[in-house]
Write a protein that holds these residues in place. Structure first.
Motif, PDB file in Angstrom:
ATOM      1  N   ASP A  62      18.725  19.189 -29.650  1.00 19.56           N
ATOM      2  CA  ASP A  62      18.417  19.470 -31.050  1.00 19.56           C
ATOM      3  C   ASP A  62      19.422  18.813 -31.984  1.00 19.56           C
ATOM      4  O   ASP A  62      20.595  18.644 -31.641  1.00 19.56           O
ATOM      5  CB  ASP A  62      18.480  20.981 -31.315  1.00 19.56           C
ATOM      6  CG  ASP A  62      17.309  21.742 -30.726  1.00 19.56           C
ATOM      7  OD1 ASP A  62      16.392  21.108 -30.166  1.00 19.56           O
ATOM      8  OD2 ASP A  62      17.323  22.988 -30.824  1.00 19.56           O
ATOM      9  N   SER A  63      18.951  18.510 -33.178  1.00 20.29           N
ATOM     10  CA  SER A  63      19.868  18.106 -34.239  1.00 20.29           C
ATOM     11  C   SER A  63      20.837  19.246 -34.543  1.00 20.29           C
ATOM     12  O   SER A  63      20.474  20.421 -34.500  1.00 20.29           O
ATOM     13  CB  SER A  63      19.076  17.748 -35.498  1.00 20.29           C
ATOM     14  OG  SER A  63      19.929  17.392 -36.552  1.00 20.29           O
ATOM     15  N   VAL A  64      22.076  18.871 -34.837  1.00 25.51           N
ATOM     16  CA  VAL A  64      23.125  19.866 -35.085  1.00 25.51           C
ATOM     17  C   VAL A  64      23.954  19.443 -36.288  1.00 25.51           C
ATOM     18  O   VAL A  64      23.812  18.341 -36.813  1.00 25.51           O
ATOM     19  CB  VAL A  64      24.047  20.021 -33.848  1.00 25.51           C
ATOM     20  CG1 VAL A  64      23.318  20.691 -32.698  1.00 25.51           C
ATOM     21  CG2 VAL A  64      24.608  18.660 -33.417  1.00 25.51           C
ATOM     22  N   ARG A  65      24.832  20.317 -36.701  1.00 20.55           N
ATOM     23  CA  ARG A  65      25.744  20.029 -37.805  1.00 20.55           C
ATOM     24  C   ARG A  65      26.901  19.160 -37.312  1.00 20.55           C
ATOM     25  O   ARG A  65      27.097  18.951 -36.119  1.00 20.55           O
ATOM     26  CB  ARG A  65      26.245  21.339 -38.409  1.00 20.55           C
ATOM     27  CG  ARG A  65      25.114  22.198 -38.991  1.00 20.55           C
ATOM     28  CD  ARG A  65      25.610  23.535 -39.479  1.00 20.55           C
ATOM     29  NE  ARG A  65      26.446  23.401 -40.661  1.00 20.55           N
ATOM     30  CZ  ARG A  65      26.916  24.438 -41.359  1.00 20.55           C
ATOM     31  NH1 ARG A  65      26.615  25.673 -40.989  1.00 20.55           N
ATOM     32  NH2 ARG A  65      27.671  24.254 -42.421  1.00 20.55           N
ATOM     33  N   GLN A  66      27.689  18.700 -38.255  1.00 20.58           N
ATOM     34  CA  GLN A  66      28.759  17.757 -37.951  1.00 20.58           C
ATOM     35  C   GLN A  66      29.785  18.318 -36.974  1.00 20.58           C
ATOM     36  O   GLN A  66      30.397  17.573 -36.212  1.00 20.58           O
ATOM     37  CB  GLN A  66      29.462  17.345 -39.259  1.00 20.58           C
ATOM     38  CG  GLN A  66      30.600  16.348 -39.105  1.00 20.58           C
ATOM     39  CD  GLN A  66      30.119  14.966 -38.694  1.00 20.58           C
ATOM     40  OE1 GLN A  66      28.952  14.652 -38.817  1.00 20.58           O
ATOM     41  NE2 GLN A  66      31.038  14.127 -38.213  1.00 20.58           N
ATOM     42  N   PRO A  86       8.432  10.722 -39.433  1.00 20.70           N
ATOM     43  CA  PRO A  86       7.175  10.944 -40.155  1.00 20.70           C
ATOM     44  C   PRO A  86       7.252  11.899 -41.330  1.00 20.70           C
ATOM     45  O   PRO A  86       6.586  11.694 -42.354  1.00 20.70           O
ATOM     46  CB  PRO A  86       6.248  11.484 -39.063  1.00 20.70           C
ATOM     47  CG  PRO A  86       6.762  10.862 -37.813  1.00 20.70           C
ATOM     48  CD  PRO A  86       8.255  10.824 -37.975  1.00 20.70           C
ATOM     49  N   GLY A  87       8.040  12.978 -41.210  1.00 24.67           N
ATOM     50  CA  GLY A  87       8.123  13.958 -42.278  1.00 24.67           C
ATOM     51  C   GLY A  87       9.309  13.768 -43.200  1.00 24.67           C
ATOM     52  O   GLY A  87       9.720  14.712 -43.881  1.00 24.67           O
ATOM     53  N   GLY A  88       9.856  12.556 -43.234  1.00 33.06           N
ATOM     54  CA  GLY A  88      10.992  12.281 -44.097  1.00 33.06           C
ATOM     55  C   GLY A  88      12.328  12.586 -43.467  1.00 33.06           C
ATOM     56  O   GLY A  88      13.363  12.502 -44.136  1.00 33.06           O
ATOM     57  N   GLN A  89      12.344  12.935 -42.173  1.00 29.13           N
ATOM     58  CA  GLN A  89      13.624  13.136 -41.493  1.00 29.13           C
ATOM     59  C   GLN A  89      14.424  11.835 -41.590  1.00 29.13           C
ATOM     60  O   GLN A  89      13.911  10.764 -41.317  1.00 29.13           O
ATOM     61  CB  GLN A  89      13.413  13.520 -40.038  1.00 29.13           C
ATOM     62  CG  GLN A  89      12.575  14.776 -39.823  1.00 29.13           C
ATOM     63  CD  GLN A  89      11.121  14.461 -39.522  1.00 29.13           C
ATOM     64  OE1 GLN A  89      10.521  13.627 -40.186  1.00 29.13           O
ATOM     65  NE2 GLN A  89      10.558  15.128 -38.521  1.00 29.13           N
ATOM     66  N   GLU A 122      19.131  12.823 -36.618  1.00 34.19           N
ATOM     67  CA  GLU A 122      18.094  13.073 -37.616  1.00 34.19           C
ATOM     68  C   GLU A 122      18.391  14.376 -38.343  1.00 34.19           C
ATOM     69  O   GLU A 122      18.976  15.303 -37.767  1.00 34.19           O
ATOM     70  CB  GLU A 122      16.724  13.170 -36.942  1.00 34.19           C
ATOM     71  CG  GLU A 122      16.332  11.942 -36.143  1.00 34.19           C
ATOM     72  CD  GLU A 122      15.175  12.181 -35.206  1.00 34.19           C
ATOM     73  OE1 GLU A 122      14.733  11.207 -34.555  1.00 34.19           O
ATOM     74  OE2 GLU A 122      14.701  13.339 -35.102  1.00 34.19           O
ATOM     75  N   LYS A 123      17.948  14.469 -39.608  1.00 37.31           N
ATOM     76  CA  LYS A 123      18.115  15.701 -40.381  1.00 37.31           C
ATOM     77  C   LYS A 123      16.973  15.857 -41.388  1.00 37.31           C
ATOM     78  O   LYS A 123      16.379  14.873 -41.816  1.00 37.31           O
ATOM     79  CB  LYS A 123      19.467  15.769 -41.107  1.00 37.31           C
ATOM     80  CG  LYS A 123      19.897  14.483 -41.770  1.00 37.31           C
ATOM     81  CD  LYS A 123      20.734  13.650 -40.836  1.00 37.31           C
ATOM     82  CE  LYS A 123      21.158  12.339 -41.476  1.00 37.31           C
ATOM     83  NZ  LYS A 123      21.643  11.379 -40.442  1.00 37.31           N
TER      84      LYS A 123
END
Length: 468
Positions: free
Chosen positions: A331-335, A100-103, A41-42
């Motif tokens: 947590d979501s992370v970068r590539q 919900p928040g557009g992720q 997710e981002k």
């Protein structure tokens, strides 16, 4: 929290044997057939107008989804939102859904190895960048939104979110923050039998705190460092204690599908779904199973297989049992470290020797000590000497498991090479959160300059990439 389209099971009467049968039917006895599915997710940020504000559905998110369809062959998914709104996409076994928040979430296709998984996510990043750059939208890989307030974030037009929005604040103080301001990277793994599901469930629940520290990437809230390496993980401690967190019985032998079922039956429901409509229903599933439900219009509803599957999808422990084992603690992370998540878990879960060695790292902890370790991991991350030492050993174990699998890419590398960036973080004693802190400082703020800096620090794809 992806929505579940209605299926034939949605209207099939639920029988007691279906409760555990849902898991038994998912067993894959041939271990060579076990696959990996990864989800990421981002957060979307509009940068084109220079204000760096969260995306809206009509003006931004819908345009991105339409771009995916027009340029890359994605098709509308099986469920529609309010007034027929487009809320999901599908292509070749993968899906894109909206939190919900557009992720923006990619749920990847189940694949045979991490090399293929990383190719899939590299392609996704390129497609997302191509579409979003033209629209002036950037996407951030962070566990908690680093600068937006809850009021700044726009709700997506998904009917189930309206029910959750009303109900979760009655269960905890931070349910709406979970919905609107958190992002994660997750992975899903198969199991061959009930026994194997139990061993993998216990192991994953036992070491999930350590993976939280390795991927901790959310120190900021509303422009300030709040003292946690993973605010996302801390947020989950005050959402709904009945359906979240570590499960004490997961560490007690013997495991059985029935134990998971018994726990799930006692968790209050969110809703049932009929003809695309979500009907609020907040009693334990056990009560609904026994008595059914008469809605305010006088319509009686009897439990169906679809109700059970939907209920299971609304449980949020750190490790979730579905037709696969879902690890949820990161947590979501970068590539640059995204592919390390499925690699790490594959090395631990799909190699028996690695699994036994990893369990030994945490086997002697009582439940209170497990909670203490989890708290230490989300607050200090790899800055804690104890956590750092445990994570170093965990990575060594996972690397050995991946090397034994000996699945190589075109350059002759096993899947273990995906762990290299995590090993560098452990060597430095820095979680991704600490890397961001070094770049941004303790109080970047929320003005335009600070928001631009946050985009650079957490950028995943889209407009602004040239500035990172």
């Amino acid at each position: 929290m992806s929505s579940t389209p209605e299926t034939p099971a949605s209207s099939t009467p639920l029988q007691p044997e279906d409760l555990t049968g849902f898991f038994r039917r998912a067993e894959r006895p041939d271990r060579r057939s076990h696959k990996i599915g990864t989800e990421h997710e981002k957060f979307g940020v509009v940068v084109a107008d220079g204000e760096y504000r969260p995306v809206e559905y009509e003006a931004h998110v819908l345009a991105v989804m339409q771009g995916f369809m027009a340029r890359f062959g994605w098709k509308p998914g099986g469920e529609r939102g309010n007034d027929g709104a487009l809320i999901s996409l599908e292509r070749d076994g993968a899906s894109i859904t909206l939190e919900p928040g557009g992720q923006f979430e990619l749920s990847g296709k189940p694949l045979a190895d991490v090399h293929l998984t990383c190719q899939e996510f590299t392609q996704h990043q390129r497609e997302l960048h191509a579409v979003s750059q033209e629209l002036g939208i950037a996407w951030l890989g962070s566990g908690f939104h680093p600068f937006a307030t809850r009021e700044e974030i726009h709700w997506m037009p998904k009917p189930r979110y309206a029910v959750m929005r009303a109900y979760l604040p009655t269960r905890g103080q931070r349910g709406l923050d979970m919905m609107l301001r958190t992002c994660t990277v997750q992975a899903n793994f198969d199991y061959a039998s009930e026994q194997q599901a139990g061993l993998r469930f216990r192991l994953a629940m036992g070491v999930s705190a350590l993976t939280t520290a390795l991927f901790a990437n959310s120190p900021y809230k509303e422009g300030e460092d709040r003292g946690f390496a993973s605010l996302r993980s801390d947020n989950w401690t005050d959402v709904d204690a009945a359906r979240c967190g570590l499960l004490p019985w997961a560490f007690e032998a013997p495991f059985s599908y029935q134990r998971y079922v018994d726990w799930a039956l006692d968790v209050p429901m969110f809703f049932i779904r009929r003809q695309g409509r979500y009907i609020p229903l907040h009693v334990p599933f056990r009560q609904y199973m026994a008595t059914g439900y008469v809605d305010p219009d006088g319509v009686r509803h009897a439990p169906t297989q679809g109700d059970w599957e939907l209920h299971l999808s609304t449980l949020f422990p750190e490790i979730r049992l579905k037709p696969y084992l879902e690890v949820r603690g990161c947590d979501s992370v970068r590539q640059n470290i995204l592919c390390a998540l499925p690699a790490l878990w594959k090395g631990l879960l799909y190699d028996d020797d690695a699994g036994e060695a990893a369990w030994e790292l945490v086997s002697d902890l009582d439940f209170g000590e497990r909670l203490t370790l989890w708290a230490e991991c989300r607050q200090a991350g790899l800055a804690s000497p104890r956590v750092r030492a445990l994570c170093a050993r965990l990575l060594t174990i996972a690397r050995a498991g991946l090397d034994r699998a000996d699945i190589r890419d075109h350059r002759g590398r096993t899947e273990a090479f995906f762990l290299d960036p995590l090993e560098a973080l452990v060597a430095a004693g820095t979680s991704p959160a600490d890397v961001a802190r070094a770049q941004l400082g303790p109080r970047p703020g929320r003005d335009v300059a600070a928001r631009r800096a946050f985009v650079r620090a957490f950028h995943f794809a889209g407009a602004g990439l040239e500035e990172t």
